[in-house]
Enzyme design. Structure first.
Site, PDB file in Angstrom:
ATOM      1  N   LYS A 134       0.840  -1.206   0.000  1.00 37.62           N
ATOM      2  CA  LYS A 134       0.000   0.000   0.000  1.00 37.62           C
ATOM      3  C   LYS A 134       0.865   1.241   0.000  1.00 37.62           C
ATOM      4  CE  LYS A 134       0.892   1.226   4.456  1.00 37.62           C
ATOM      5  NZ  LYS A 134       1.610   2.411   4.894  1.00 37.62           N
TER       6      LYS A 134
ATOM      7  N   ASP B 191      -2.580  -1.964   9.588  1.00 41.58           N
ATOM      8  CA  ASP B 191      -2.697  -1.952   8.125  1.00 41.58           C
ATOM      9  C   ASP B 191      -3.227  -3.274   7.559  1.00 41.58           C
ATOM     10  OD1 ASP B 191      -1.584   0.576   8.071  1.00 41.58           O
ATOM     11  OD2 ASP B 191       0.448  -0.140   7.658  1.00 41.58           O
TER      12      ASP B 191
HETATM   13  O1  C5P Z   1      -0.551  -1.628  14.275  1.00 41.35           O
HETATM   14  P1  C5P Z   1       0.900  -1.859  13.972  1.00 41.35           P
HETATM   15  O2  C5P Z   1       1.467  -3.017  14.742  1.00 41.35           O
HETATM   16  O3  C5P Z   1       1.196  -1.929  12.507  1.00 41.35           O
HETATM   17  O4  C5P Z   1       1.651  -0.562  14.467  1.00 41.35           O
HETATM   18  C1  C5P Z   1       3.028  -0.516  14.678  1.00 41.35           C
HETATM   19  C2  C5P Z   1       3.342   0.631  15.592  1.00 41.35           C
HETATM   20  O5  C5P Z   1       3.112   1.877  14.911  1.00 41.35           O
HETATM   21  C3  C5P Z   1       2.501   0.713  16.842  1.00 41.35           C
HETATM   22  O6  C5P Z   1       3.042  -0.062  17.863  1.00 41.35           O
HETATM   23  C4  C5P Z   1       2.554   2.186  17.173  1.00 41.35           C
HETATM   24  O7  C5P Z   1       3.772   2.518  17.811  1.00 41.35           O
HETATM   25  C5  C5P Z   1       2.584   2.833  15.802  1.00 41.35           C
HETATM   26  N1  C5P Z   1       1.227   3.229  15.356  1.00 41.35           N
HETATM   27  C6  C5P Z   1       0.613   4.306  15.960  1.00 41.35           C
HETATM   28  N2  C5P Z   1      -0.644   4.675  15.558  1.00 41.35           N
HETATM   29  C7  C5P Z   1      -1.263   4.012  14.555  1.00 41.35           C
HETATM   30  C8  C5P Z   1      -0.646   2.924  13.924  1.00 41.35           C
HETATM   31  C9  C5P Z   1       0.615   2.556  14.345  1.00 41.35           C
HETATM   32  O8  C5P Z   1       1.172   4.931  16.866  1.00 41.35           O
HETATM   33  N3  C5P Z   1      -2.482   4.410  14.184  1.00 41.35           N
END
Ligand code: C5P
Length: 313
Positions: free
Chosen positions: A10, A148
């Protein structure tokens, strides 16, 4: 049984980042679009029963770039176990052990959802194996795995709110051509979000102009409305990326955007030939950059994570 599934990477055409929430995530208003770089996952069942509890994955192998874990921390591995746990909650009986293989086509830690695409493809594969679970369950498990992953499951052009997992389709008439410049060293997403907080950067939570540009479908409209609130944070952690941006503009790109949390630089180009020319020019510069021409969004019925083939012995 051997099931092959595929999911796309993406690009965030708009990435508006609000303040950090109590759960540590940030409130997002983002416009996702799939790009035609794909991960392909193969799930093969083995002649061996899995234990009643615990992982059904015996091993995981990867072809492509380095830096992908091959242990239970791998997001595809976790996706398989998460959906198997749902199955076990309402079903009895043994399952066989499985083997996973990931053929990577999306750069690792590049801000293009490579790991999330692995998880999404793995969910489709398990769904074809012991499902159907229904789209709501798949989306719920996807959101547990990462912000994502739900988008990688559905694909297309979507508005993401919440932490990016609440999705709704957006109208889009355009096909956009990119040259993606991949950095040899990845950037950690949490670190970029932390830097964003530290720098007290402004938030762009309004996607009205972006929606209009997508309905219009012209690249000349899109170029004026691309927005990424994480760009300044990524560039502050990796000042060298500015050079890549400049090289892209010199090579003829219309604009040079940081992709997601970076460090990939997404160069928006005039058309397909333009993307090829920019990609060739950057490769010719001999900077050792890895550059891919790509289009967004991926059209058709396979716009999201989907099954490619099922072979039964
Ligand atoms: O959800 P995911 O594991 O992909 O996110 C990785 C990191 O990115 C999270 O632990 C967080 O630190 C940050 N993040 C965030 N806000 C979001 C998505 C991700 O702070 N909306």
């Amino acid at each position: 049984m051997k099931i092959t599934a595929k999911a796309w990477g993406k690009i965030n055409l708009h990435l508006g980042v609000g303040p950090a929430r109590e759960d540590g995530y940030h409130e997002l208003v983002t416009v996702f679009q799939t790009i035609n770089l794909a991960e392909t996952i193969t799930l093969t069942t083995l002649d061996e029963d899995a234990p009643e509890q615990g992982s059904v994955v015996k091993q995981l192998s990867v072809t492509g770039p380095r830096g992908v874990p091959t242990d239970p921390s791998n997001l595809a591995w976790r996706a398989v176990d998460a959906l198997v746990a749902r199955w076990r909650a309402t079903n009895d009986g043994p399952l066989p052990m499985v083997e996973l293989h990931i053929q990577k086509g999306i750069p690792v830690a590049g801000g293009m959802a490579g790991g999330s695409a692995d998880a999404a493809a793995a969910l489709r594969a398990v769904d074809a194996w012991i499902g159907p679970f229904g789209e709501d369950t798949l989306l719920e498990v996807a959101a547990e795995l990462g912000s994502d992953v739900p988008f990688c499951l559905l694909g297309g052009t979507m508005l993401g709110t919440g932490r990016g997992e609440q999705l709704v389709d957006m109208l889009n008439r355009g096909t956009y051509h990119w040259s993606l410049v991949v950095s040899p060293k990845g950037l950690s997403t949490p670190e970029v979000f932390r830097k964003f907080d530290e720098m007290s950067l402004p938030s762009s939570m309004d996607v009205t102009a972006m929606s209009q540009a997508l309905v219009d479908g012209s690249v000349w409209q899109l170029v004026d409305v691309l927005e990424n609130d994480l760009a300044a944070a990524a560039l502050s952690l990796r000042p060298d990326l500015r050079k890549t941006q400049l090289a892209g503009i010199r090579a003829g790109a219309l604009t040079a955007m940081v992709s997601g949390s970076g460090p990939t630089i997404a160069l928006l180009c005039r058309d397909e030939q333009g993307a090829r020319d920019v990609t060739d020019a950057l490769l010719d510069e001999g900077l050792g950059l890895s550059v891919h021409a790509a289009i967004s969004p991926v059209p058709g019925k396979n716009r999201g994570a989907h099954i490619v083939s099922i072979e039964s012995e």
